[in-house]
Structures are given as C-alpha cells and as structure tokens.
Design a protein around this motif. Structure first.
Motif, mmCIF file in Angstrom:
data_model
loop_
_atom_site.group_PDB
_atom_site.id
_atom_site.type_symbol
_atom_site.label_atom_id
_atom_site.label_comp_id
_atom_site.label_asym_id
_atom_site.label_seq_id
_atom_site.Cartn_x
_atom_site.Cartn_y
_atom_site.Cartn_z
ATOM 1 N N ALA A 298 -0.180 1.609 -9.696
ATOM 2 C CA ALA A 298 -1.219 1.025 -10.544
ATOM 3 C C ALA A 298 -2.058 0.014 -9.764
ATOM 4 C CB ALA A 298 -0.580 0.355 -11.764
ATOM 5 N N LEU A 299 -1.404 -0.783 -8.918
ATOM 6 C CA LEU A 299 -2.132 -1.739 -8.074
ATOM 7 C C LEU A 299 -3.074 -1.011 -7.112
ATOM 8 C CD1 LEU A 299 0.773 -4.218 -7.278
ATOM 9 C CD2 LEU A 299 -1.386 -4.841 -8.358
ATOM 10 N N LYS A 300 -2.568 0.045 -6.506
ATOM 11 C CA LYS A 300 -3.384 0.844 -5.589
ATOM 12 C C LYS A 300 -4.572 1.462 -6.328
ATOM 13 C CE LYS A 300 -3.018 4.705 -2.319
ATOM 14 N NZ LYS A 300 -2.077 5.702 -1.725
ATOM 15 N N ARG A 301 -4.274 1.967 -7.502
ATOM 16 C CA ARG A 301 -5.331 2.586 -8.313
ATOM 17 C C ARG A 301 -6.373 1.551 -8.734
ATOM 18 N NH1 ARG A 301 -4.288 4.993 -14.339
ATOM 19 N NH2 ARG A 301 -6.434 5.667 -14.772
ATOM 20 N N PHE A 302 -5.931 0.347 -9.090
ATOM 21 C CA PHE A 302 -6.858 -0.715 -9.470
ATOM 22 C C PHE A 302 -7.801 -1.050 -8.323
ATOM 23 C CE2 PHE A 302 -7.537 -5.427 -9.528
ATOM 24 C CZ PHE A 302 -8.449 -5.464 -10.580
ATOM 25 N N TRP A 303 -7.273 -1.128 -7.141
ATOM 26 C CA TRP A 303 -8.109 -1.440 -5.988
ATOM 27 C C TRP A 303 -9.127 -0.318 -5.716
ATOM 28 C CZ3 TRP A 303 -9.436 -5.511 -3.289
ATOM 29 C CH2 TRP A 303 -10.082 -5.342 -2.064
ATOM 30 N N ASN A 304 -8.656 0.896 -5.748
ATOM 31 C CA ASN A 304 -9.530 2.021 -5.394
ATOM 32 C C ASN A 304 -10.512 2.383 -6.502
ATOM 33 O OD1 ASN A 304 -8.369 2.372 -2.833
ATOM 34 N ND2 ASN A 304 -6.758 3.703 -3.639
ATOM 35 N N GLU A 305 -10.034 2.400 -7.757
ATOM 36 C CA GLU A 305 -10.864 2.895 -8.854
ATOM 37 C C GLU A 305 -11.676 1.797 -9.548
ATOM 38 O OE1 GLU A 305 -8.708 5.304 -11.628
ATOM 39 O OE2 GLU A 305 -7.565 6.343 -10.076
#
Length: 392
Positions: A298-305
């Motif tokens: 979710a953290l990775k997705r927040f950064w990317n998306e």
C-alpha cells in the motif's frame, strides 16, 4: 542547542525537520492521567495543578517550607475537586525533612495528616492520622474538632477550573510551559518544527504552541471529522498539519488492511496533509512490527499512484464550507455522550452540536473545516459557506 540536536542536523541535514514531543496532549486531557501545571511562586513554595481523568478530578497542591533556625517545617496542602462536587482537603505537616507520601499511622514518623471531606449534601467528615493513631470526625462528633473549617461554598470557589474558558486557559498554559522547557523558540530559530499526534482538541494543541499536529486516523472514527477539525485549526491558525494512520484494532493485526490504508493515505494527501505517517508499533513483544506485506504494498502504491501521479493533486479536495462550534468547547466529539475537557459530562447543547456536525459532514464530506469561535482567528472572507452550530 544540545549536542544530540547538533549531531542530528549534521547527520540528516535538511531532512531533519523537527522533533516529536509529548504524545497526544489533547487526548490525555480528554482521557488521560497526570497532566500537571507547575508554577514556581518563590523558592520555598511550589504550586501544582493536575487534572486526572480517572475520576474527572482537579488537584491543586501547594507545598510550603518554613525555616526555623536549623530546622525546617513543611506543609503540604492538596485540594481535590471531583466532578460530582465532592471535595477533599488533605494537609500534611512535617519537620526536618521533606514530606513523604504516607499510607498508615506507622509511616508518619512525626508527621501529621488530616483529610477534610466535603459532600454535596452538606455532610463534612474529618480524618486525622498521627503517629499516635487514627481519629474520625463525623456529623455527630465534629463539634469537638478544634480547628476552623472552610465553608463548602468558599472552597468550591477555589477550584481553578470553573468553566470551559478556564479549562482552555489551563490546557494551553500546560502546553506552553512544556514547550518553554524544551526551548521551542530556539528550535524554531534553527528551523526545527515541534510535532505531536492527537485524536482530539487539535485547536488547543496549536494554541499551546505546536507547529504541526498529526490527526490520528484510527478506531473506525470519522476520517472526515478528524481531517475537518485538524485542517480547520491549522488553516485558521496558520500552521501545518498531517495524518498518522494508527490502530484500527486493539489486537493483531492492529492496523487496517492494505486497501483501507491506501485510501486513508490518498484522502490525507488530497485534503492537503503535509505529512502522512504510519504508526508501526505492536504491544506484542514477539512481533513488534505491525506492518505486513499488504501494508508495504500500500505504501509503494501510494507513492507510485498518488505522490508521483500528476493527475492526483495534493490539496485537490478543496474546502468549500466551515462549521463554527462554540468558543472553548473542548468536547471529545467521538459520540454524543463524550465528555468535555475530560472534566464534565456532555452538556445540554452536545446533542445539538452533534446533529449539526453529522449534517454538515453528510453534506460536504471532506470539504468541510470545523473550527471554534475565537476572537483571535477570524473566519471572515475565508470560506464560501459558513455554518454555526446553533444555526437553524
């Protein structure tokens, strides 16, 4: 500046932005124990006032030290004001050494302690504890008590917190004293911000001197309400704000699942949070890390998306309305029966405020700021739509 701060700035440079100090001051006021305001009247006299939520009490304590040639006498006076109007005066006298807390006559060693208990029905009882033993005065034998007794009405007038304005002044004074102790002015001169996280009374956290308050999005509480409260306080007082995602449960897995965590981070970003944090802590010593693979994703997705996505704008959800609540109305607002300033039960207007709050959140959602009447922070010309708590 202390050596560790100098070393921290040298190590992290511009990435070292501030200090987290004194966790959840507003929440402790509402639910906690041991908030203390200390005033040094003079070198031989100390006055302390503490607020304790366990019994919704206010304790005012004064210790006097009087020198007599080579000996010292101490008088420790505590007045305990309970929310049900019961009051107790505890006086301890001592000599040749500081007063220690006593639990029985055997521990007194020359000390003398008395408890004067006042009850709302007019009853007064007195307890005396000396090395010689224990004595109780009740309405039947109290005429034999030889010392003067302060009238109940005069005693109640000594309560330093008579109303919500007094509670506000006390809370703000506590925070200012804490921040003065850590030399907030010097830290700000060094471009270091003072942070805290909280789940209530954000308005007064800022009044007390915090530069950044992180609203705790947790416990299935209303995200729109907490963002509206912290953002509204920050907007009107010219401060920064953020969100910290904390526990959803009191047992494993503690945190919300990855999808909900992503949505809360995205909402925080789009409502203009400057900081978004995750509280990665567990009370389970065998597994202190609460973040699991789905939360890391979710953290990775927040950064990317979100952060790296030009189509998602920080602050893109713009405020379109403000709800103004009563001055110094330090209500927890977690449900209609929540307490006020941790000292009073919900009052006659609580339900009216609650209904208005739910109505405006339903109407405006994340586009609503929630603030308090305050002559130092005008809302004039700052919002397209303005509502007041008692507006029909």
């Amino acid at each position: 500046m202390s050596s560790w701060l100098i070393e921290a700035k040298q190590r992290w440079g511009e990435h070292f932005i501030g200090i987290y100090y004194n966790d959840e001051p507003g929440g402790k006021m509402l639910d906690g124990v041991g908030l203390t305001l200390k005033r040094e009247a003079q070198i031989d006299e100390t006055t302390r006032m503490s607020l304790r939520k366990m019994d919704r009490s206010i304790t005012v304590q004064t210790m006097d030290k009087v020198e007599h040639n080579s000996s010292s006498e101490y008088t420790d006076l505590q007045v305990l004001f309970l929310s049900d109007a019961t009051t107790t005066i505890t006086t301890t006298y001592g000599a040749n050494g500081e007063i220690s807390r006593v639990t029985s006559g055997a521990d007194l060693k020359g000390h003398y302690t008395e408890y004067i208990n006042y009850y709302p029905n007019g009853t007064i009882t007195i307890e005396e504890m000396t090395a010689a033993g224990y004595k109780l005065y009740t309405p039947e034998n109290i005429p034999k008590y030889t010392r003067s007794i302060l009238p109940y009405e005069e005693l109640l007038e000594q309560n330093p917190i008579q109303n919500y304005d007094d509670a506000s002044d006390t809370f703000v004074g506590m925070q200012k004293e804490l921040l003065e102790d850590m030399d907030k002015k010097l830290l700000n001169e060094k471009d270091l911000l003072i942070f805290t996280a909280d789940y209530g009374l954000y308005w007064w956290d800022y009044n007390g001197g915090y530069d950044v308050v992180l609203a705790e999005l947790a416990w299935n509480h209303s995200v729109a309400q907490h963002i509206g409260l912290v953002r509204g306080a920050a907007n009107l007082q010219g401060r920064s704000w953020g969100a910290i995602l904390t526990w959803k449960y009191t047992q494993p897995p503690f945190l919300a699942d990855g999808e909900e965590m992503f949505e809360h981070m995205k909402i925080s970003y789009e409502t203009d949070a400057e900081y978004v944090l995750i509280f990665n802590y567990s009370e389970d010593p065998t597994n202190p890390n609460t973040l699991q693979e789905e939360q890391f994703q979710a953290l990775k997705r927040f950064w990317n998306e979100v952060v790296q996505n030009p189509d998602v704008v920080q602050g893109g959800i713009e405020v379109e309305a403000v709800l103004v609540l009563p001055k110094n109305y330090g209500w927890g607002m977690r449900d209609p029966r929540d307490n006020i300033w941790g000292l009073w039960s919900a009052d006659d207007i609580a339900q009216e405020v609650w209904n208005q709050l739910q109505s405006k959140i339903s109407q405006h959602g994340l586009k609503l700021d929630i603030v308090f009447e305050d002559p130092n922070h005008s809302i004039t010309g700052k919002y397209p739509n303005t509502y007041y708590w008692n507006q029909k």
